[in-house]
Design an enzyme around this catalytic site. Structure first.
Site, short mmCIF file in Angstrom:
data_model
loop_
_atom_site.label_atom_id
_atom_site.label_comp_id
_atom_site.label_asym_id
_atom_site.label_seq_id
_atom_site.Cartn_x
_atom_site.Cartn_y
_atom_site.Cartn_z
N GLU A 56 0.87 -1.16 0.00
CA GLU A 56 0.00 0.00 0.00
C GLU A 56 0.93 1.22 0.00
O GLU A 56 1.83 1.30 0.83
CB GLU A 56 -0.87 -0.01 1.27
CG GLU A 56 -1.88 1.10 1.25
CD GLU A 56 -2.83 1.06 2.44
OE1 GLU A 56 -2.78 0.11 3.23
OE2 GLU A 56 -3.61 2.02 2.56
N ARG A 291 6.07 -13.11 9.45
CA ARG A 291 6.72 -11.82 9.21
C ARG A 291 8.17 -11.86 9.66
O ARG A 291 8.52 -12.64 10.53
CB ARG A 291 6.05 -10.73 10.05
CG ARG A 291 4.62 -10.51 9.80
CD ARG A 291 4.11 -9.48 10.79
NE ARG A 291 4.43 -8.13 10.38
CZ ARG A 291 3.72 -7.45 9.48
NH1 ARG A 291 2.68 -7.98 8.91
NH2 ARG A 291 4.07 -6.21 9.17
N LYS A 301 4.97 0.61 10.97
CA LYS A 301 4.87 1.86 10.22
C LYS A 301 4.64 3.04 11.16
O LYS A 301 5.21 4.11 10.99
CB LYS A 301 3.71 1.74 9.23
CG LYS A 301 4.06 2.16 7.82
CD LYS A 301 2.93 1.79 6.86
CE LYS A 301 3.36 0.71 5.88
NZ LYS A 301 2.28 0.25 5.01
P1 ATP Z 1 3.34 -2.62 8.21
O1 ATP Z 1 2.52 -3.63 8.96
O2 ATP Z 1 4.79 -2.61 8.57
O3 ATP Z 1 2.75 -1.27 8.17
P2 ATP Z 1 2.03 -3.48 5.89
O4 ATP Z 1 1.77 -4.94 5.89
O5 ATP Z 1 0.92 -2.62 6.26
O6 ATP Z 1 3.34 -3.17 6.73
P3 ATP Z 1 1.99 -3.33 3.09
O7 ATP Z 1 2.35 -2.19 2.24
O8 ATP Z 1 0.58 -3.75 3.13
O9 ATP Z 1 2.54 -2.97 4.51
O10 ATP Z 1 2.91 -4.58 2.78
C1 ATP Z 1 3.19 -5.08 1.50
C2 ATP Z 1 3.60 -6.52 1.62
O11 ATP Z 1 4.74 -6.65 2.47
C3 ATP Z 1 2.50 -7.36 2.22
O12 ATP Z 1 2.35 -8.51 1.43
C4 ATP Z 1 2.99 -7.66 3.60
O13 ATP Z 1 2.49 -8.89 4.06
C5 ATP Z 1 4.50 -7.66 3.42
N1 ATP Z 1 5.15 -7.34 4.69
C6 ATP Z 1 4.97 -6.24 5.45
N2 ATP Z 1 5.69 -6.33 6.58
C7 ATP Z 1 6.37 -7.51 6.53
C8 ATP Z 1 7.30 -8.18 7.40
N3 ATP Z 1 7.69 -7.65 8.56
N4 ATP Z 1 7.79 -9.37 7.00
C9 ATP Z 1 7.43 -9.92 5.84
N5 ATP Z 1 6.57 -9.34 4.97
C10 ATP Z 1 6.03 -8.15 5.32
MG MG Z 2 -0.79 -3.95 5.11
#
Ligand code: ATP
Ligand code: MG
Length: 594
Positions: A56, A291, A301
């Site tokens: 996102e 994760r 974030k």
């Molecule tokens: P955050 O929780 O840190 O704000 P998010 O999941 O909201 O991250 P997205 O932009 O939705 O951020 O993430 C894009 C992709 O990266 C998703 O498929 C998510 O599952 C993956 N992702 C995010 N954080 C991690 C992590 N710590 N380890 C592995 N994959 C991750």
């Molecule tokens: Mg997300």
């Protein structure tokens, strides 16, 4: 780095089994995302599998995203597939072009590409809004969705709990005609935010709360970064995501474990739409993995935003931040991320990885890749009293001890040199082998010198060291080995040295789990991660560098002998005037047992 044994990755096994079974072999691909009919009219998909990385655009990518990027792009490359770069930009709030740009930059930096000679798989979920709306209307017509007009509180009150079933909304049995009409009026902007919501009609008694008639479309009068003011209704993420995957012919949709409970709804959405002939089969399969969590950093974030907004660091690309923009500026190697990702593997088990595992992977690739240079970080003058004033000669140093093919460079040598202050002791400690009065040591790539004494200022501080050199001991000449010495020190010619700013970075947090309660904390103690910031995470010094470093290009990385891995800063380096960031020391000395 391709010879690294692959760590366990259960997703690889799933893909191998799917390929062996020919599960995806009959899929067709229209060359771009589309409905079942468009794909059906196209040739077989030349890509064996399709994966995607779907961030996102509401923030900068961090180390956790790197795990997901390398997994998705890595598997696609390994199995003759394609990985799509897709912005999951269905939420009109919080999404910005600045984030889009930095995300593309970071993915490219990691060495991943969504484009080749035949395909360019860069997509924006917001370009699918027309399809999503069509699908929502299809669900209404098929009796699978209804407009609910309860308030948010009423909906919450009827949702039930983990142990109690929910109750049906009083609006659940609206006629298809009424639902259609209301949904049209929602789209036309007749209602304020929250007045109505479109819900899937599944089962309010489902043991999985996510199947209790989840919302699929909501009213939001907001400007979207890509579609502007075209829409005032937006799909919910959990409805949009499976559709995005299916439109793009994704075969394996990899996500983190928190989406496990959403998988039944993911499948429900795509099954209903495939039943209606709108989406191509076989449908994408969602697979969850754990994760990435690392000690000494934060990846949420919210916390990263706080660090930037409250100026605990200097912007999103501060070399101490665990963002990919920060990692790039810090001087970490993309190849080091790859090695690290391979090493930790992919599983469903939650784990906390030691930061030193990441650093060791970085060191390993940098040791292989980076040319050597000489830098004196804490300069002290060395005067060779028997070397003629105004005379200089060339010494030769290999660019890489393991790679003779990288050649040598010349380093000027003269009467006055800079050495490290710690390489001289007037009264030597036990075991000290470098310069002290009466001792001989080698100036690496140069001559053996014998220390004769030092000059001090009025406070007794040593300001220069004196020595004499032994003319037939130059490195690379027959006399080099005629005298055995134990100390070996690096130096740069004072007349030629390039004085430069160096930023010595340490970990941003002083403890392994920033903000976490610690042993011995009273029951009511709550900690704040900001209190765990390491106050000494950045130190500025002026170093004396060998002259060749003046030509370093932004982002060029070197091993400074004895000191570690440094990069010419990509932002602050002027033409012919690089400044350097320390990515890593040579050894993990400061964090033993951490
Ligand atoms: P955050 O929780 O840190 O704000 P998010 O999941 O909201 O991250 P997205 O932009 O939705 O951020 O993430 C894009 C992709 O990266 C998703 O498929 C998510 O599952 C993956 N992702 C995010 N954080 C991690 C992590 N710590 N380890 C592995 N994959 C991750
Ligand atoms: Mg997300």
């Amino acid at each position: 780095m391709s010879d690294i044994p692959a760590a366990a990755n259960f997703i690889r096994n799933i893909i191998e089994a799917d390929l062996a079974a020919g599960k995806h072999a009959q899929r067709r691909w229209a060359g771009r995302p589309g409905l079942a009919a468009e794909h059906a009219a196209a040739p077989l998909d030349p890509a064996k599998i399709r994966t995607r990385f779907p961030p996102e655009p509401n923030g900068y990518l961090h180390f956790g995203h790197a795990k997901s990027i390398l997994l998705n792009f890595g598997l696609a490359a390994e199995f003759g597939g394609r990985c799509h770069m897709r912005f999951d930009d269905t939420n009109p709030e919080k999404e910005e072009q600045e984030y889009v740009d930095s995300i593309l930059d970071s993915v490219r930096w990691l060495g991943c590409s969504w484009q080749d000679e035949t395909e360019n798989n860069l997509y924006y979920a917001s370009n699918y809004f027309d399809w999503m709306l069509q699908f929502a209307e299809y669900l209404i017509d098929a009796g699978h969705a209804y407009v609910d007009s309860q308030s948010a509180e009423e909906m919450r009150a009827r949702r039930g709990t983990l142990t109690e079933a929910g109750q049906d909304s009083p609006f659940r049995n609206r006629s298809i005609e009424e639902n259609r009409a209301l949904f049209k009026r929602m789209q036309a902007g007749e209602f304020p935010d929250g007045a109505h919501i479109l819900r899937a009609k599944i089962d309010m008694a489902s043991p999985n709360i996510n199947l209790r008639d989840p919302a699929i479309y909501r009213i939001r009068h907001a400007t979207h970064h890509n579609t502007g003011d075209k829409w005032c209704v937006y799909p919910m993420y959990t409805f949009a995501h499976p559709i995005e995957d299916a439109l793009e012919c994704i075969t394996h949709s990899l996500c983190t474990l928190e989406f496990e409970d959403q998988r039944p709804f993911y499948e429900w959405v795509n099954e209903r739409l495939a039943e209606g002939g709108l989406l191509q089969r076989p449908l994408p399969r969602q697979i969850e993995f754990s994760r990435l969590n690392l000690t000494y950093i934060v990846l949420s974030k919210r916390k990263l935003i706080q660090l930037v907004d409250e100026k605990h660091v200097n912007g999103w690309d501060d070399p101490r931040l665990p963002t990919l923009a920060g990692a790039r500026r810090r001087g970490y190697a993309p190849e080091g991320f790859r090695l690290f990702a391979e090493r930790i593997g992919i599983s469903k088990a939650d784990s906390l990885i030691e930061y030193s595992v990441f650093e060791d992977a970085q060191r390993e690739v940098m040791n292989q890749l980076d040319e050597r240079r000489v830098a004196v970080l804490d300069p002290l003058k060395l005067i060779i009293d028997n070397y003629p004033e105004g005379q200089f000669e060339d010494c030769h140093a290999p660019n890489h001890p393991l790679k003779p093919e990288l050649g040598q460079r010349t380093m000027p040598f003269g009467r006055e040199l800079w050495i490290e202050a710690e390489d001289f002791q007037e009264i030597p400690q036990k075991g000290f082998r470098r310069l002290f009065p009466g001792n001989k040591a080698r100036l690496k790539y140069g001559y053996i010198v014998e220390c004769t004494g030092c000059d001090k200022d009025e406070n007794g501080k040593v300001i220069a060291v004196h020595c004499t050199y032994l003319p037939d001991t130059k490195s690379g000449t027959p006399g080099a080995d005629s005298i055995k010495v134990k100390g070996n020190l690096h130096w740069v010619s004072a007349a030629h040295a390039y004085p430069a700013e160096i930023r010595l970075y340490e970990r941003l947090f002083a403890v392994p789990a920033p903000g976490a309660r610690r042993e011995g904390d009273a029951a009511d103690v709550e900690r704040n991660f900001l209190d765990d910031i390491n106050p000494d995470s950045k130190r500025l010094i002026t170093a004396q560098l060998e002259p060749a470093l003046k030509d370093a290009q932004p982002e060029q990385r070197f091993q400074f002998e004895r000191h570690g891995y440094f990069v010419a800063d990509r932002v602050d380096s002027g033409p012919g005037a690089p400044v350097f960031n320390r990515a890593l020391t040579l050894k993990d000395s400061s964090h033993k047992g951490a």
